[in-house]
Design a protein around this motif. Structure first.
Motif, PDB file in Angstrom:
ATOM      1  N   GLN A  41       0.838  -1.202   0.000  1.00 34.48           N
ATOM      2  CA  GLN A  41       0.000   0.000   0.000  1.00 34.48           C
ATOM      3  C   GLN A  41       0.869   1.245   0.000  1.00 34.48           C
ATOM      4  O   GLN A  41       2.059   1.196   0.320  1.00 34.48           O
ATOM      5  N   GLY A  42       0.263   2.371  -0.324  1.00 33.26           N
ATOM      6  CA  GLY A  42       0.958   3.636  -0.179  1.00 33.26           C
ATOM      7  C   GLY A  42       0.936   4.098   1.263  1.00 33.26           C
ATOM      8  O   GLY A  42       0.125   3.626   2.064  1.00 33.26           O
ATOM      9  N   PRO A  43       1.811   5.014   1.622  1.00 34.19           N
ATOM     10  CA  PRO A  43       1.812   5.537   2.988  1.00 34.19           C
ATOM     11  C   PRO A  43       0.477   6.184   3.347  1.00 34.19           C
ATOM     12  O   PRO A  43      -0.153   6.820   2.503  1.00 34.19           O
TER      13      PRO A  43
ATOM     14  N   HIS B   9      -0.824  -1.622 -11.208  1.00 30.95           N
ATOM     15  CA  HIS B   9      -0.150  -2.152 -10.020  1.00 30.95           C
ATOM     16  C   HIS B   9       1.301  -2.496 -10.333  1.00 30.95           C
ATOM     17  O   HIS B   9       2.205  -2.193  -9.550  1.00 30.95           O
ATOM     18  N   PHE B  34       2.182  15.471  -6.398  1.00 27.57           N
ATOM     19  CA  PHE B  34       3.539  14.974  -6.257  1.00 27.57           C
ATOM     20  C   PHE B  34       3.656  13.577  -6.860  1.00 27.57           C
ATOM     21  O   PHE B  34       2.703  12.799  -6.858  1.00 27.57           O
ATOM     22  N   TYR B  36       6.424  10.544  -6.002  1.00 22.73           N
ATOM     23  CA  TYR B  36       7.564  10.069  -5.227  1.00 22.73           C
ATOM     24  C   TYR B  36       8.017   8.726  -5.791  1.00 22.73           C
ATOM     25  O   TYR B  36       7.217   7.962  -6.339  1.00 22.73           O
ATOM     26  N   GLN B  38      10.447   5.170  -4.869  1.00 22.23           N
ATOM     27  CA  GLN B  38      11.144   4.386  -3.847  1.00 22.23           C
ATOM     28  C   GLN B  38      11.961   3.320  -4.551  1.00 22.23           C
ATOM     29  O   GLN B  38      11.406   2.318  -5.037  1.00 22.23           O
ATOM     30  N   HIS B  43      14.739   5.025   0.685  1.00 19.69           N
ATOM     31  CA  HIS B  43      13.520   5.648   1.168  1.00 19.69           C
ATOM     32  C   HIS B  43      12.878   6.497   0.074  1.00 19.69           C
ATOM     33  O   HIS B  43      13.453   6.714  -0.984  1.00 19.69           O
ATOM     34  N   LEU B  44      11.670   6.938   0.340  1.00 15.56           N
ATOM     35  CA  LEU B  44      10.909   7.740  -0.610  1.00 15.56           C
ATOM     36  C   LEU B  44      11.666   9.013  -0.979  1.00 15.56           C
ATOM     37  O   LEU B  44      12.154   9.736  -0.109  1.00 15.56           O
ATOM     38  N   PHE B  90       4.917   6.417  -6.479  1.00 11.42           N
ATOM     39  CA  PHE B  90       3.720   6.800  -5.752  1.00 11.42           C
ATOM     40  C   PHE B  90       3.281   8.199  -6.167  1.00 11.42           C
ATOM     41  O   PHE B  90       4.083   9.141  -6.157  1.00 11.42           O
ATOM     42  N   PHE B 103      -1.672   9.392  -0.484  1.00  9.93           N
ATOM     43  CA  PHE B 103      -0.937   8.620  -1.473  1.00  9.93           C
ATOM     44  C   PHE B 103      -1.839   7.633  -2.196  1.00  9.93           C
ATOM     45  O   PHE B 103      -2.805   7.114  -1.635  1.00  9.93           O
ATOM     46  N   GLY B 104      -1.467   7.329  -3.451  1.00  5.42           N
ATOM     47  CA  GLY B 104      -2.029   6.182  -4.133  1.00  5.42           C
ATOM     48  C   GLY B 104      -1.344   4.913  -3.638  1.00  5.42           C
ATOM     49  O   GLY B 104      -0.418   4.966  -2.831  1.00  5.42           O
ATOM     50  N   LYS B 105      -1.800   3.777  -4.158  1.00  2.00           N
ATOM     51  CA  LYS B 105      -1.264   2.500  -3.699  1.00  2.00           C
ATOM     52  C   LYS B 105       0.093   2.176  -4.297  1.00  2.00           C
ATOM     53  O   LYS B 105       0.748   1.219  -3.887  1.00  2.00           O
TER      54      LYS B 105
END
Lengths: 111, 113
Positions: A41-43, B9, B34, B36, B38, B43-44, B90, B103-105
């Motif tokens: 999942q996203g944060p 996905h 935004f 982002y 990873q 990290h993001l 993301f 955020f999206g998934k």
């Protein structure tokens, strides 16, 4: 310059226990936010603090609490841990209204 | 309710292929947008952001995104991907003076060498 730092890196706790996670923001950043990232999942937003005041709270139970200290570092506390609290907990810092810079996260496993 | 939807996905591409990752949002009022990224084990990191002005935004590493207000979309593009672009991407939105990100998934991108 140092980025956002978080401690500890990994943590294993038992159901019902309490946990405290720590975050140090980038120097000069007065806003700190906390997010929970479950695998796949996203944060998801938990809290935002600015100048030691809570500015926002996500849809998390009262077992979750946080605070910000005069040096702008922050703690996230979770009481009565559940298995579902297992996740990566991310801290982000920012100048208010600007982009957020994320730390490496704390991996919490609840058994 | 405020939300972000990422259509894919998992995307698998060969090097040099073009990339477009979809992102749609539901949010009332002024938005900041935004992307982002990873990378594995990291990290993001912020790829790019849109606050106002030119709806075509250029970010780091050759990425760009276009804000289309009428479609509530903020799709990410890159004309030619590299193996090093393998990562999870993301899309996120925040509103006005509110700082919290939604955020999206995420979309996992795998680039085959």
């Amino acid at each position: 310059d140092a980025g956002v730092t978080q401690s500890p890196t990994h943590l294993i706790k038992t159901r019902g226990q309490h946990v405290t996670l720590r975050c140090s923001p980038i120097s000069g950043h007065k806003s700190v936010s906390w997010y929970q990232q479950v695998l796949g999942q996203g944060p998801q937003f938990i809290f935002q603090y600015y100048e030691k005041e809570e500015r926002g709270r996500g849809n998390f139970p009262d077992r979750f609490s946080a605070r910000q200290f005069p040096n702008y570092s922050s703690e996230l506390n979770v009481n009565a841990l559940l298995l579902g609290d297992s996740a990566l907990y991310l801290c982000a810092s920012s100048l208010i209204g600007d982009e957020q810079y994320f730390g490496p996260g704390t991996r919490l496993t609840v058994t | 309710a405020q939300s972000v939807s990422q259509h894919n996905h998992h995307v698998i591409l060969s090097e040099a292929a073009s990339l477009e990752l979809g992102c749609n949002y539901s949010y009332g009022g002024t938005v900041n947008l935004f992307w982002y990224v990873q990378y594995p084990g990291q990290h993001l990191q912020l790829l790019l952001k849109y606050f106002s002005g030119d709806p075509l935004v250029k970010g780091i590493k050759g990425f760009e995104a276009e804000f289309i207000k009428s479609k509530f979309s903020f799709n990410l593009r890159k004309p030619s991907v590299q193996w090093s672009d393998t990562a999870e991407y993301f899309c996120a939105v925040s509103g006005g003076s509110q700082g919290n990100l939604i955020f999206g998934k995420g979309t996992k991108l795998s680039v085959k060498p």
